[in-house]
Enzyme design. Structure first.
Site, PDB file in Angstrom:
ATOM      1  N   TYR A  12     -20.072  25.355  28.615  1.00 49.14           N
ATOM      2  CA  TYR A  12     -19.782  26.784  28.268  1.00 49.14           C
ATOM      3  C   TYR A  12     -19.557  26.279  26.877  1.00 49.14           C
ATOM      4  O   TYR A  12     -20.159  28.002  26.465  1.00 49.14           O
ATOM      5  CB  TYR A  12     -18.002  26.431  28.612  1.00 49.14           C
ATOM      6  CG  TYR A  12     -17.253  27.193  28.594  1.00 49.14           C
ATOM      7  CD1 TYR A  12     -17.370  28.297  29.284  1.00 49.14           C
ATOM      8  CD2 TYR A  12     -16.462  27.336  27.572  1.00 49.14           C
ATOM      9  CE1 TYR A  12     -16.202  29.362  29.198  1.00 49.14           C
ATOM     10  CE2 TYR A  12     -15.490  28.266  26.499  1.00 49.14           C
ATOM     11  CZ  TYR A  12     -15.207  29.607  27.757  1.00 49.14           C
ATOM     12  OH  TYR A  12     -14.488  30.907  27.884  1.00 49.14           O
ATOM     13  N   SER A  31     -16.209  32.898  22.560  1.00 48.62           N
ATOM     14  CA  SER A  31     -15.020  31.525  22.543  1.00 48.62           C
ATOM     15  C   SER A  31     -14.561  31.050  21.675  1.00 48.62           C
ATOM     16  O   SER A  31     -15.716  30.441  20.596  1.00 48.62           O
ATOM     17  CB  SER A  31     -14.905  30.953  24.330  1.00 48.62           C
ATOM     18  OG  SER A  31     -13.781  29.796  23.553  1.00 48.62           O
TER      19      SER A  31
HETATM   20  N1  LIG Z   1      -8.082  32.387  29.000  1.00 49.13           N
HETATM   21  C1  LIG Z   1      -9.492  31.373  28.471  1.00 49.13           C
HETATM   22  O1  LIG Z   1      -8.332  30.841  28.095  1.00 49.13           O
HETATM   23  C2  LIG Z   1     -10.649  32.458  27.325  1.00 49.13           C
HETATM   24  C3  LIG Z   1     -10.961  31.601  26.612  1.00 49.13           C
HETATM   25  C4  LIG Z   1     -11.742  31.955  25.871  1.00 49.13           C
HETATM   26  C5  LIG Z   1     -12.816  32.743  26.615  1.00 49.13           C
HETATM   27  N2  LIG Z   1     -12.198  33.100  27.531  1.00 49.13           N
HETATM   28  C6  LIG Z   1     -13.217  33.861  27.763  1.00 49.13           C
HETATM   29  O2  LIG Z   1     -12.845  35.380  28.780  1.00 49.13           O
HETATM   30  C7  LIG Z   1     -13.533  36.037  30.073  1.00 49.13           C
HETATM   31  C8  LIG Z   1     -12.773  35.823  30.649  1.00 49.13           C
HETATM   32  O3  LIG Z   1     -12.676  35.275  31.449  1.00 49.13           O
HETATM   33  P1  LIG Z   1     -10.173  35.102  31.546  1.00 49.13           P
HETATM   34  O4  LIG Z   1      -9.313  33.802  31.318  1.00 49.13           O
HETATM   35  O5  LIG Z   1     -10.034  36.430  31.727  1.00 49.13           O
HETATM   36  O6  LIG Z   1     -10.643  35.043  33.058  1.00 49.13           O
HETATM   37  P2  LIG Z   1     -10.787  34.674  34.486  1.00 49.13           P
HETATM   38  O7  LIG Z   1     -11.867  33.810  35.444  1.00 49.13           O
HETATM   39  O8  LIG Z   1      -8.897  35.896  35.103  1.00 49.13           O
HETATM   40  O9  LIG Z   1     -11.912  36.244  34.461  1.00 49.13           O
HETATM   41  C9  LIG Z   1     -13.116  36.477  34.698  1.00 49.13           C
HETATM   42  C10 LIG Z   1     -13.634  36.729  35.772  1.00 49.13           C
HETATM   43  O10 LIG Z   1     -15.044  37.178  35.582  1.00 49.13           O
HETATM   44  C11 LIG Z   1     -15.758  37.617  37.482  1.00 49.13           C
HETATM   45  N3  LIG Z   1     -16.701  36.921  37.230  1.00 49.13           N
HETATM   46  C12 LIG Z   1     -17.692  35.482  37.141  1.00 49.13           C
HETATM   47  N4  LIG Z   1     -18.709  35.057  37.476  1.00 49.13           N
HETATM   48  C13 LIG Z   1     -18.958  36.443  37.431  1.00 49.13           C
HETATM   49  C14 LIG Z   1     -20.405  36.478  37.786  1.00 49.13           C
HETATM   50  N5  LIG Z   1     -21.045  36.224  38.372  1.00 49.13           N
HETATM   51  N6  LIG Z   1     -20.607  38.244  38.035  1.00 49.13           N
HETATM   52  C15 LIG Z   1     -19.312  38.989  37.908  1.00 49.13           C
HETATM   53  N7  LIG Z   1     -18.129  38.726  37.772  1.00 49.13           N
HETATM   54  C16 LIG Z   1     -17.842  37.414  37.438  1.00 49.13           C
HETATM   55  C17 LIG Z   1     -14.954  36.718  37.811  1.00 49.13           C
HETATM   56  O11 LIG Z   1     -14.801  36.740  39.356  1.00 49.13           O
HETATM   57  C18 LIG Z   1     -13.402  36.707  37.435  1.00 49.13           C
HETATM   58  O12 LIG Z   1     -12.654  38.070  37.921  1.00 49.13           O
HETATM   59  C19 LIG Z   1     -15.463  34.795  29.904  1.00 49.13           C
HETATM   60  O13 LIG Z   1     -15.778  35.181  29.673  1.00 49.13           O
HETATM   61  C20 LIG Z   1     -14.270  33.559  30.061  1.00 49.13           C
HETATM   62  O14 LIG Z   1     -15.350  32.362  29.050  1.00 49.13           O
HETATM   63  C21 LIG Z   1     -11.535  32.684  28.122  1.00 49.13           C
END
Ligand SMILES: NC(=O)c1ccc[n+]([C@@H]2O[C@H](COP(=O)([O-])OP(=O)(O)OC[C@H]3O[C@@H](n4cnc5c(N)ncnc54)[C@H](O)[C@@H]3O)[C@@H](O)[C@H]2O)c1
Length: 262
Positions: free
Chosen positions: A156, A143
């Site tokens: 985070y 991120s």
């Molecule tokens: N959306 C943003 O703005 C953003 C920005 C930077 C980084 N990210 C990163 O991108 C990745 C995906 O995020 P997203 O935006 O799709 O969010 P999201 O919440 O839609 O998806 C995250 C997924 O991870 C799964 N998850 C959580 N804990 C888990 C566990 N213990 N075991 C297995 N699965 C688990 C959740 O059930 C979910 O389906 C994450 O690592 C997040 O930190 C997101």
């Protein structure tokens, strides 16, 4: 119609029921890849949408923070698919928003256990299979919060700094085995749950960095980003597909930043 760069290959996608995981799984499947989804959430809808692209897709319920579960899950994937060509190591949570002096120790431990230890667990088990195969490509989701210390997000930010560190070491450890390891760092992505949650919680945290009014917070956050807008989820999969493909055959240990800021 995209080129079928990944026909005959398998990609594991953790967090595959989530927004970035599913969008990326769909993109890789569109380019011919079979998909193994890993998540703690229900994956039926994700599996249905991917199967419409006429690739093989299976779901594995697994908590990435639990090494035993991950080990068993990767064994099951290997039995089902025989090889693992690509890993999108992407599961993660955002955690609470609070300054460090009031940050919950329990939340800190939880975020680190999923975002960092979870990323290690999956990388550890999948890379063992890839070393035996003598090939593989891995993309970890970090991120922009892992590039600069984000306000009110100690756990985070620390977890994502850790994912970038893990990427750099894994790249060196695995290069002799014909395995590339890179990272992507999304910035502010929206619209949707994570964007709304971030804006609301930064407003509620009541610090000198952001206003207490959510509309103003949204403007302040967008003002930190050179492109002056948040990124769309659909702007992520292309970067992952590039890193998975032969177009990046000399890249390992790099981190693609998807917009500056934070
Ligand atoms: N959306 C943003 O703005 C953003 C920005 C930077 C980084 N990210 C990163 O991108 C990745 C995906 O995020 P997203 O935006 O799709 O969010 P999201 O919440 O839609 O998806 C995250 C997924 O991870 C799964 N998850 C959580 N804990 C888990 C566990 N213990 N075991 C297995 N699965 C688990 C959740 O059930 C979910 O389906 C994450 O690592 C997040 O930190 C997101």
């Amino acid at each position: 119609m995209k080129d079928k760069r990944f026909t005959g290959k398998l990609c594991i996608v953790t967090g595959g029921a989530g927004e970035i995981g599913l969008a990326t799984a769909l993109r890789l499947a569109e380019e011919g890849s079979d998909i193994a989804l890993i998540d703690v959430k229900d994956m039926k809808e994700a599996q249905r949408r991917i199967s419409e692209l006429h690739v093989t897709v299976r779901s594995y319920h697994c908590d990435v923070s639990d090494f035993r579960q991950v080990n068993g899950c990767i064994e099951a994937v290997t039995e089902d698919f025989h090889s693992i060509d690509m890993l999108f190591n992407n599961a993660g949570i955002q955690g609470e928003f609070s300054p460090i002096h009031t940050y919950s120790p329990d939340d800190f431990a939880k975020v680190i256990s999923i975002n960092l230890i979870g990323a290690f667990n999956v990388l550890r088990c999948v890379s063992e299979v890839m070393v035996a195969q003598h090939h593989g490509v891995i993309v970890n989701t970090a991120s922009m919060a892992g590039v600069g210390g984000p306000v009110n997000m100690a756990a985070y930010g620390a977890s994502k700094f850790g994912v970038i560190g893990l990427t750099q070491t894994a790249a060196k450890d695995l290069a002799p085995h014909n395995i590339r390891v890179n990272a992507i760092s999304p910035g502010y992505m929206g619209p949707g749950f994570m964007w709304d949650r971030q804006v609301d919680l930064q407003a509620a945290a009541n610090t000198q960095y952001y206003d207490g009014d959510r509309e103003k917070v949204a403007q302040q956050m967008i003002g930190e980003v050179p492109m002056r807008r948040y990124g769309a989820i659909d702007e992520i999969p292309g970067a992952v597909a590039f890193l998975m493909s032969e177009d990046s055959s000399y890249s390992t240990g790099i981190n693609i930043k998807l917009s500056g800021g934070i």
